[in-house]
Scaffold this motif. Structure first.
Motif, PDB file in Angstrom:
ATOM      1  N   ALA A  60     -24.400   7.513-111.096  1.00 55.75           N
ATOM      2  CA  ALA A  60     -23.689   8.666-110.556  1.00 55.75           C
ATOM      3  C   ALA A  60     -23.553   9.733-111.637  1.00 55.75           C
ATOM      4  N   GLY A  61     -23.599  10.984-111.233  1.00 53.00           N
ATOM      5  CA  GLY A  61     -23.441  12.076-112.180  1.00 53.00           C
ATOM      6  C   GLY A  61     -24.752  12.433-112.855  1.00 53.00           C
ATOM      7  N   SER A  62     -24.638  13.172-113.964  1.00 54.43           N
ATOM      8  CA  SER A  62     -25.828  13.585-114.719  1.00 54.43           C
ATOM      9  C   SER A  62     -26.420  12.392-115.472  1.00 54.43           C
ATOM     10  N   PHE A  63     -27.615  12.572-116.017  1.00 50.93           N
ATOM     11  CA  PHE A  63     -28.218  11.474-116.775  1.00 50.93           C
ATOM     12  C   PHE A  63     -27.385  11.151-118.009  1.00 50.93           C
ATOM     13  N   GLN A  64     -26.683  12.148-118.552  1.00 46.62           N
ATOM     14  CA  GLN A  64     -25.814  11.905-119.707  1.00 46.62           C
ATOM     15  C   GLN A  64     -24.622  11.036-119.309  1.00 46.62           C
ATOM     16  N   GLU A  65     -23.972  11.395-118.194  1.00 48.49           N
ATOM     17  CA  GLU A  65     -22.808  10.634-117.714  1.00 48.49           C
ATOM     18  C   GLU A  65     -23.192   9.225-117.279  1.00 48.49           C
ATOM     19  N   ALA A  66     -24.386   9.065-116.738  1.00 45.59           N
ATOM     20  CA  ALA A  66     -24.835   7.764-116.240  1.00 45.59           C
ATOM     21  C   ALA A  66     -25.343   6.843-117.348  1.00 45.59           C
ATOM     22  N   GLY A  67     -25.513   7.368-118.562  1.00 37.63           N
ATOM     23  CA  GLY A  67     -25.986   6.522-119.661  1.00 37.63           C
ATOM     24  C   GLY A  67     -27.441   6.105-119.529  1.00 37.63           C
ATOM     25  N   VAL A  68     -28.260   6.971-118.947  1.00 37.37           N
ATOM     26  CA  VAL A  68     -29.667   6.645-118.691  1.00 37.37           C
ATOM     27  C   VAL A  68     -30.420   6.305-119.978  1.00 37.37           C
ATOM     28  N   ILE A  69     -30.185   7.034-121.043  1.00 41.31           N
ATOM     29  CA  ILE A  69     -30.925   6.797-122.292  1.00 41.31           C
ATOM     30  C   ILE A  69     -30.617   5.403-122.834  1.00 41.31           C
ATOM     31  N   GLN A  70     -29.339   5.024-122.864  1.00 40.17           N
ATOM     32  CA  GLN A  70     -28.977   3.689-123.350  1.00 40.17           C
ATOM     33  C   GLN A  70     -29.565   2.602-122.458  1.00 40.17           C
ATOM     34  N   GLN A  71     -29.529   2.799-121.140  1.00 43.26           N
ATOM     35  CA  GLN A  71     -30.095   1.816-120.224  1.00 43.26           C
ATOM     36  C   GLN A  71     -31.609   1.682-120.417  1.00 43.26           C
ATOM     37  N   ALA A  72     -32.288   2.798-120.695  1.00 48.50           N
ATOM     38  CA  ALA A  72     -33.729   2.746-120.947  1.00 48.50           C
ATOM     39  C   ALA A  72     -34.036   1.947-122.211  1.00 48.50           C
ATOM     40  N   TYR A  73     -33.242   2.159-123.273  1.00 46.00           N
ATOM     41  CA  TYR A  73     -33.429   1.361-124.495  1.00 46.00           C
ATOM     42  C   TYR A  73     -33.157  -0.113-124.210  1.00 46.00           C
ATOM     43  N   ASN A  74     -32.119  -0.416-123.447  1.00 49.20           N
ATOM     44  CA  ASN A  74     -31.820  -1.814-123.121  1.00 49.20           C
ATOM     45  C   ASN A  74     -32.965  -2.472-122.356  1.00 49.20           C
ATOM     46  N   LEU A  75     -33.593  -1.725-121.461  1.00 44.05           N
ATOM     47  CA  LEU A  75     -34.707  -2.256-120.683  1.00 44.05           C
ATOM     48  C   LEU A  75     -35.954  -2.450-121.546  1.00 44.05           C
ATOM     49  N   ASN A  76     -36.282  -1.443-122.354  1.00 43.32           N
ATOM     50  CA  ASN A  76     -37.523  -1.474-123.123  1.00 43.32           C
ATOM     51  C   ASN A  76     -37.442  -2.251-124.435  1.00 43.32           C
ATOM     52  N   PHE A  77     -36.235  -2.434-124.948  1.00 48.06           N
ATOM     53  CA  PHE A  77     -36.039  -3.171-126.197  1.00 48.06           C
ATOM     54  C   PHE A  77     -34.909  -4.176-126.022  1.00 48.06           C
ATOM     55  N   PRO A  78     -35.125  -5.207-125.216  1.00 48.76           N
ATOM     56  CA  PRO A  78     -34.034  -6.154-124.957  1.00 48.76           C
ATOM     57  C   PRO A  78     -33.671  -6.945-126.227  1.00 48.76           C
ATOM     58  N   LEU A  79     -32.417  -7.369-126.271  1.00 48.13           N
ATOM     59  CA  LEU A  79     -31.984  -8.216-127.377  1.00 48.13           C
ATOM     60  C   LEU A  79     -32.675  -9.566-127.270  1.00 48.13           C
ATOM     61  N   HIS A  80     -33.009 -10.141-128.397  1.00 48.09           N
ATOM     62  CA  HIS A  80     -33.614 -11.462-128.429  1.00 48.09           C
ATOM     63  C   HIS A  80     -32.576 -12.462-128.917  1.00 48.09           C
ATOM     64  N   VAL A  81     -32.424 -13.542-128.188  1.00 49.25           N
ATOM     65  CA  VAL A  81     -31.460 -14.566-128.546  1.00 49.25           C
ATOM     66  C   VAL A  81     -32.115 -15.514-129.536  1.00 49.25           C
ATOM     67  N   VAL A  82     -31.398 -15.791-130.628  1.00 47.90           N
ATOM     68  CA  VAL A  82     -31.891 -16.688-131.664  1.00 47.90           C
ATOM     69  C   VAL A  82     -30.867 -17.802-131.839  1.00 47.90           C
ATOM     70  N   PRO A  83     -31.300 -19.053-131.784  1.00 45.20           N
ATOM     71  CA  PRO A  83     -30.343 -20.150-131.982  1.00 45.20           C
ATOM     72  C   PRO A  83     -29.677 -20.033-133.357  1.00 45.20           C
ATOM     73  N   ALA A  84     -28.400 -20.322-133.383  1.00 40.09           N
ATOM     74  CA  ALA A  84     -27.645 -20.253-134.636  1.00 40.09           C
ATOM     75  C   ALA A  84     -26.586 -21.343-134.620  1.00 40.09           C
ATOM     76  N   SER A  85     -25.893 -21.468-135.720  1.00 36.80           N
ATOM     77  CA  SER A  85     -24.826 -22.454-135.783  1.00 36.80           C
ATOM     78  C   SER A  85     -23.681 -22.008-134.885  1.00 36.80           C
ATOM     79  N   ARG A  86     -22.745 -22.892-134.649  1.00 39.15           N
ATOM     80  CA  ARG A  86     -21.602 -22.567-133.803  1.00 39.15           C
ATOM     81  C   ARG A  86     -20.493 -21.854-134.559  1.00 39.15           C
ATOM     82  N   ALA A  87     -20.705 -21.615-135.828  1.00 40.69           N
ATOM     83  CA  ALA A  87     -19.690 -20.927-136.628  1.00 40.69           C
ATOM     84  C   ALA A  87     -19.508 -19.504-136.104  1.00 40.69           C
ATOM     85  N   GLN A  88     -18.282 -19.044-136.097  1.00 40.36           N
ATOM     86  CA  GLN A  88     -17.983 -17.687-135.656  1.00 40.36           C
ATOM     87  C   GLN A  88     -18.459 -16.682-136.691  1.00 40.36           C
ATOM     88  N   CYS A  89     -19.173 -15.699-136.254  1.00 40.20           N
ATOM     89  CA  CYS A  89     -19.651 -14.630-137.132  1.00 40.20           C
ATOM     90  C   CYS A  89     -19.010 -13.325-136.681  1.00 40.20           C
TER      91      CYS A  89
END
Length: 120
Positions: free
Chosen positions: A1-30
């Motif tokens: 809804a709203g303009s592309f700025q208000e809708a967060g289109v740029i951030q959503q495009a980065y999230n789609l094209n550069f997804p986070l990769h999950v890497v196994p780690a210890s259970r220690a809180q970081c």
């Protein structure tokens, strides 16, 4: 809804094209940590390239606006300067290091490259 700025289109495009990769780690809180942050949603930090004793950070204004933004980092920056797209420092490009970080001014769709030098 709203303009592309208000809708967060740029951030959503980065999230789609550069997804986070999950890497196994210890259970220690970081604790959450980020090498860089930018104070304005209109400014995108596109890349940071390592060099010996330095890093080049490239940012751009993505909303078509004139904006001032703060680039912040917990890294031990001793000197900062604007550079051209070939990463050569500009003659009048020295930036003052302030408590809030580096103050950067953008015009619509402007690209800035910033060379950050580490101290010894």
């Amino acid at each position: 809804a709203g303009s592309f700025q208000e809708a967060g289109v740029i951030q959503q495009a980065y999230n789609l094209n550069f997804p986070l990769h999950v890497v196994p780690a210890s259970r220690a809180q970081c604790p959450a940590w980020s090498a860089f942050s930018v104070s304005s949603p209109a400014v995108v930090l596109e890349t940071a390239e390592d060099r010996p004793e330095a890093v080049v950070v490239r940012l751009y204004e993505a909303h078509g606006s004139t904006v001032t933004a703060w680039l912040q980092t917990p890294l031990p920056v001793k000197e900062a300067m604007l550079c051209d797209l070939l990463e050569r420092p500009l003659a009048q490009g020295r930036l003052p290091l302030e408590q809030q970080g580096l103050r950067l001014s953008f015009t619509p769709f402007h690209v800035l490259s910033v060379l950050l030098l580490w101290g010894r």
